[in-house]
Design a protein around this motif. Structure first.
Motif, PDB file in Angstrom:
ATOM      1  N   THR A  83       0.983  -0.919   0.082  1.00 41.20           N
ATOM      2  CA  THR A  83       0.012   0.048   0.089  1.00 41.20           C
ATOM      3  C   THR A  83       0.753   1.247   0.018  1.00 41.20           C
ATOM      4  O   THR A  83       2.189   1.167   0.470  1.00 41.20           O
ATOM      5  CB  THR A  83      -0.831  -0.061   1.153  1.00 41.20           C
ATOM      6  OG1 THR A  83      -0.210  -0.095   2.286  1.00 41.20           O
ATOM      7  CG2 THR A  83      -2.016  -1.258   1.136  1.00 41.20           C
ATOM      8  N   LYS A  84       0.143   2.546  -0.397  1.00 41.15           N
ATOM      9  CA  LYS A  84       1.105   3.547  -0.642  1.00 41.15           C
ATOM     10  C   LYS A  84       1.588   4.217   0.835  1.00 41.15           C
ATOM     11  O   LYS A  84       2.930   4.768   0.564  1.00 41.15           O
ATOM     12  CB  LYS A  84       0.188   4.719  -1.236  1.00 41.15           C
ATOM     13  CG  LYS A  84      -0.291   4.460  -2.596  1.00 41.15           C
ATOM     14  CD  LYS A  84      -1.006   5.569  -3.259  1.00 41.15           C
ATOM     15  CE  LYS A  84      -1.470   5.309  -4.588  1.00 41.15           C
ATOM     16  NZ  LYS A  84      -2.557   6.547  -4.962  1.00 41.15           N
ATOM     17  N   SER A  85       1.250   3.736   1.841  1.00 38.57           N
ATOM     18  CA  SER A  85       1.869   4.331   3.035  1.00 38.57           C
ATOM     19  C   SER A  85       3.277   3.759   3.311  1.00 38.57           C
ATOM     20  O   SER A  85       3.770   4.165   4.010  1.00 38.57           O
ATOM     21  CB  SER A  85       0.908   3.832   4.277  1.00 38.57           C
ATOM     22  OG  SER A  85       0.575   2.576   4.609  1.00 38.57           O
ATOM     23  N   MET A  86       3.528   2.687   2.499  1.00 38.51           N
ATOM     24  CA  MET A  86       4.847   1.858   2.688  1.00 38.51           C
ATOM     25  C   MET A  86       5.902   2.602   2.105  1.00 38.51           C
ATOM     26  O   MET A  86       7.139   2.436   1.912  1.00 38.51           O
ATOM     27  CB  MET A  86       4.638   0.519   2.092  1.00 38.51           C
ATOM     28  CG  MET A  86       3.915  -0.429   2.825  1.00 38.51           C
ATOM     29  SD  MET A  86       4.592  -0.997   4.573  1.00 38.51           S
ATOM     30  CE  MET A  86       6.205  -1.883   4.166  1.00 38.51           C
ATOM     31  N   GLN A  87       5.543   3.635   1.197  1.00 41.93           N
ATOM     32  CA  GLN A  87       6.450   4.366   0.206  1.00 41.93           C
ATOM     33  C   GLN A  87       7.333   5.300   1.296  1.00 41.93           C
ATOM     34  O   GLN A  87       8.617   5.533   0.796  1.00 41.93           O
ATOM     35  CB  GLN A  87       5.796   5.519  -0.419  1.00 41.93           C
ATOM     36  CG  GLN A  87       4.948   4.606  -1.711  1.00 41.93           C
ATOM     37  CD  GLN A  87       4.458   5.662  -2.637  1.00 41.93           C
ATOM     38  OE1 GLN A  87       4.658   6.903  -2.495  1.00 41.93           O
ATOM     39  NE2 GLN A  87       3.294   5.385  -3.432  1.00 41.93           N
TER      40      GLN A  87
END
Length: 290
Positions: A90-94
């Motif tokens: 998910t994008k929060s892992m960026q």
């Protein structure tokens, strides 16, 4: 992922480790883990490389004389484990190095399991599509690393817990979830309840960056949810930071309580501490590796 991200000299430090489990659900193919079943055959099956700590009485000295390399005789009562790793994309892992750190964890676990003769599978989601690989044998370490390298950045539009069960294989010995754990606790409760029917040994690694533990922002800032793009204007004060920390602790407290309820293990993986500390110290302390 390349050699600079997880150098071979660091991977080599994991070579003496193996994944420990009390689960009795072992596979029926050859591996390096002794079956708990009684009455299994002791017929010769195959050879494998000698690893530090193996009983030297099992070395085949005839093979050693021919090749100069020590090999262990392997019998049919030595069975494989089936290890599956789910990577949160998910994008929060960026942000803040979480993505590279999470992929290092997956590479490290895969390296350990493959060297032990276990079957390893890894799954994640990219642009709404599931990505999956399954390999066995020490020679397949490069293939697993290449697979993880090909996932350029986390960009999944859906939540980590959404549809996760649809791409987890059956008959697992150990299931690892590598995630930042930012889903709503209701989603985790639904997932944990169902996971116990799939695998008896489920382990969650909560990936956290230093800025998530203690934000260092000052003054008036605009915070944007990387997944929803929703923004909010905030004045960063000691009080607002304390409120954030309290909310974070409440969320994690609920998550750990749910995990305990369903017999699932959770540990923190702190980006700033490094992946080697997590794997060679923390995972050994809690009995995940030996």
């Amino acid at each position: 992922m390349n050699e600079e991200l997880f150098p071979n000299q660091l991977l080599s430090r994991l070579g003496g480790l193996s994944i420990a489990t009390k689960s009795g659900r072992l596979g029926h193919h050859k591996g390096t883990h002794r079956s708990r079943k009684t009455g299994s055959s002791l017929d010769f099956s195959d050879f494998r490389e000698y690893h530090m700590g193996d009983d030297i009485r099992h070395i085949d000295w005839n093979v050693y004389a021919r090749t100069g390399q020590p090999f262990i005789k392997q019998y049919l009562d030595e069975q494989e484990m089936r290890i599956h790793i789910v990577l949160d994309s998910t994008k929060s892992m960026q942000v803040d190095g979480k993505w590279d750190y999470a992929r290092k964890i997956c590479v490290g676990l895969g390296h350990i399991a493959l060297k032990s003769g276990d079957t390893v599978s890894v799954s994640t989601r990219v642009q709404g599509q599931s990505r999956f690989i399954r390999k066995k044998g020490v020679a397949q370490r490069a293939a697993v690393t290449k697979f993880l390298s090909s996932i350029e950045e986390p960009n999944s539009e859906s939540g980590f817990t959404d549809n996760l069960l649809s791409y987890i294989p059956k008959a697992l010995t150990v299931l690892f979830l590598v995630t930042d754990g930012l889903e709503e606790t209701e989603n985790w409760a639904h997932l944990f309840k169902r996971l116990r029917g799939i695998c008896n040994d489920v382990r969650v690694i909560l990936v956290q960056s230093e800025s998530e533990e203690l934000p260092s922002y000052e003054g008036d800032v605009r915070l944007v949810d990387i997944e929803s793009d929703d923004g909010v204007e905030v004045t960063m004060t000691n009080r607002s930071i304390r409120q954030y920390i309290e909310a974070k602790e409440i969320h994690e407290g609920k998550l750990f309580a749910l995990a305990k309820k369903y017999g699932i293990q959770i540990i923190h993986g702190k980006v700033h501490a490094g992946v080697m500390t997590l794997m060679t110290k923390r995972m050994r302390q809690v009995g995940w590796l030996e």
